[in-house]
Design an enzyme around this catalytic site. Structure first.
Site, PDB file in Angstrom:
ATOM      1  N   LYS A  18      40.909  34.346  40.818  1.00 42.95           N
ATOM      2  CA  LYS A  18      40.888  34.069  39.384  1.00 42.95           C
ATOM      3  C   LYS A  18      42.226  33.473  38.946  1.00 42.95           C
ATOM      4  O   LYS A  18      43.263  33.743  39.553  1.00 42.95           O
ATOM      5  CB  LYS A  18      40.676  35.364  38.593  1.00 42.95           C
ATOM      6  N   ARG A  38      27.967  42.422  42.129  1.00 44.98           N
ATOM      7  CA  ARG A  38      26.553  42.528  42.493  1.00 44.98           C
ATOM      8  C   ARG A  38      26.377  42.995  43.939  1.00 44.98           C
ATOM      9  O   ARG A  38      25.362  43.587  44.273  1.00 44.98           O
ATOM     10  CB  ARG A  38      25.854  41.193  42.236  1.00 44.98           C
TER      11      ARG A  38
END
Length: 481
Positions: free
Chosen positions: A260, A334
């Site tokens: 990020k 996830r």
């Protein structure tokens, strides 16, 4: 938390709070109010803007008289939400006081006392670092009612609910320099210790590897602080329904090799907000003795960059055998939730399965910063959870599980592509998770609550920082079962 009690005809020597309905209407209260106080209140309201709107407050100082200060709090239509907004506004208006008395309307329902107390407690929250003993509990609050016994149980429900919400906020606010997977697992275990009917177990890396939790291990593989899977259970003596709650627990997310930018990392201590919510709700369900069996699964990992971090393009083998091609290591949540979902279906056989995850930023584009996205193929389950969210003072909106998007998850080298870079990323993330629900597919619900898990500023019953979103919703829903 500040002390709040209900009492009949208490003294109001310091600060008196009077509820106001729209149109600047003062309610008849359970507490005897002198004519001069009512006259002063009416005069102040006559000059106020939007007097009576939920969350509006006017304060009148009355030096050398009793009460010393008068607070006029708008409760809107007088529903629970209006009282919660009033409680939050009063909390911020009386920070310098030592005690306050709230004169409830003579016909106040239990939901009014619950909303008021929750608003007072929630808005008074401030996160403190370990060792910081500068916190103050806030003023002592007496809620004046005709029959205190009638409201004692609902006040206790409000206390347990808020205490659990603040526990989730504390866990989520904790900086990741302290909060690794091991620390968080220990905090959950400590909170569960000594509670009748509550059990907790923690799987460490060796056990996760032996049992095949490949998603959790992959995401946690880049950190020197190894991953964990916490299994927390509340099993009442009699229960006809078993609910499993799964919560994403990424204690810090760099994005991994798909790193990020700095601004995207600053708040990544909040990426375990789902795990905090489901754990806190389970502990509160036990304290409230809700007659529902609840198992909370919190897969915990730190997604870091190192020579042992998983790579874009890696194939991950999950618990149960399904494989994922991970093309973006910043879509890590996830992977850990998928492991827990399969474990829940195969080993725990619940009646209902719900997961909460700070999964995508995309839901904020569609729904804003205050509303969670809900996905389910079960209309009744989705309606019940969204209704519970509304009652609890949280917001949720149902989103579609679009059948045409399932093809986006196709992979040439694995069963599934974990990240489909073709738009609708919140929807495709939900569709991906659904593939791990097996026979529970029609009794599963996913909540993407990344945006509402954090507040950039104090707003209503939210303090700046972690919101504890989901605790109140889950407790309302579990109580409805």
């Amino acid at each position: 938390m500040q002390p709040i009690r209900v009492a009949a005809q208490p003294s109001a020597e310091r600060t008196l709070v009077l509820p106001v309905l729209p149109g600047a209407i003062l309610s008849e209260t359970a507490l005897s109010i002198s004519d001069d106080v009512r006259a002063e209140a009416a005069a102040l309201l006559a000059e106020a803007t939007d007097a009576g709107a939920a969350g509006t407050v006017q304060v009148l100082a009355r030096p050398l008289r009793t009460p010393v200060s008068l607070v006029l709090a708008g409760v809107g239509s007088g529903d629970e939400a209006g009282w919660r907004a009033a409680g939050a506004a009063v909390s911020r208006a009386v920070t310098a006081e030592t005690s306050i008395t709230v004169a409830m309307p003579a016909d106040a329902g239990q939901e009014a006392v619950r909303g008021l107390a929750e608003g007072l407690w929630l808005a008074g929250y401030t996160f403190r670092m370990p060792g910081d003993d500068s916190a103050t509990a806030g003023p002592e609050v007496t809620i004046a009612v005709d029959d205190p016994d009638r409201y004692a149980a609902i006040l206790e429900t409000a206390r347990v609910t808020v205490e659990a919400t603040l526990f989730a906020r504390d866990l989520t606010n904790m900086p990741s320099s302290i909060k690794g997977p091991d620390w968080l697992a220990n905090e959950i275990s400590a909170a569960a210790t000594g509670r009748p009917g509550v059990t907790v177990s923690v799987r460490e890396p060796d056990q996760l590897a032996a049992e095949g939790f490949g998603g959790i291990l992959a995401v946690g593989g880049g950190s020197v602080r190894g991953p964990r899977l916490v299994e927390l259970s509340w099993q009442p003596p009699t229960s006809r329904t078993h609910v499993v709650l799964v919560g994403k627990g990424i204690t810090f997310d760099t994005g991994g090799i798909s790193i990020k930018p700095v601004d995207g990392m600053k708040l990544m201590r909040k990426d375990m907000g789902g795990a905090a919510a489901i754990v806190a709700a389970t502990l509160a369900a036990a304290e409230l003795q809700l007659p529902v069996r609840v198992t909370a699964l919190a897969p915990l990992a730190e997604n870091m960059v190192s020579g042992s971090a998983f790579r874009p393009g890696d194939v991950v083998r999950h618990y149960g055998g399904l494989t994922s091609e991970s093309t973006n290591s910043d879509a890590e949540g996830r992977l850990v939730v998928a492991d827990a979902l399969v474990y829940a279906v195969r080993r725990l056989a619940p009646d209902l399965l719900i997961d909460l995850a700070t999964l995508t930023g995309a839901n904020a584009i569609a729904l804003g910063r205050r509303t969670a996205a809900v996905y389910s193929d079960n209309d009744a389950l989705a309606d019940a959870v969204i209704s519970a969210a509304g009652e609890a003072g949280e917001q949720a909106w149902r989103m579609p599980l679009t059948a045409d998007y399932v093809e986006y998850l196709g992979s040439d080298i694995a069963d599934l592509l974990s990240y489909a870079d073709r738009g609708a990323s919140s929807v495709t993330a939900a569709l991906y998770l659904r593939e791990f629900t097996g026979d529970l597919r029609d009794r599963w619900l996913h909540v993407d609550m990344s945006a509402p898990s954090w507040a950039d500023a104090a707003d209503g019953d939210l303090s700046k920082g972690a919101t504890g979103w989901g605790v109140r919703t889950l407790l309302r829903w579990l109580a409805s079962l």
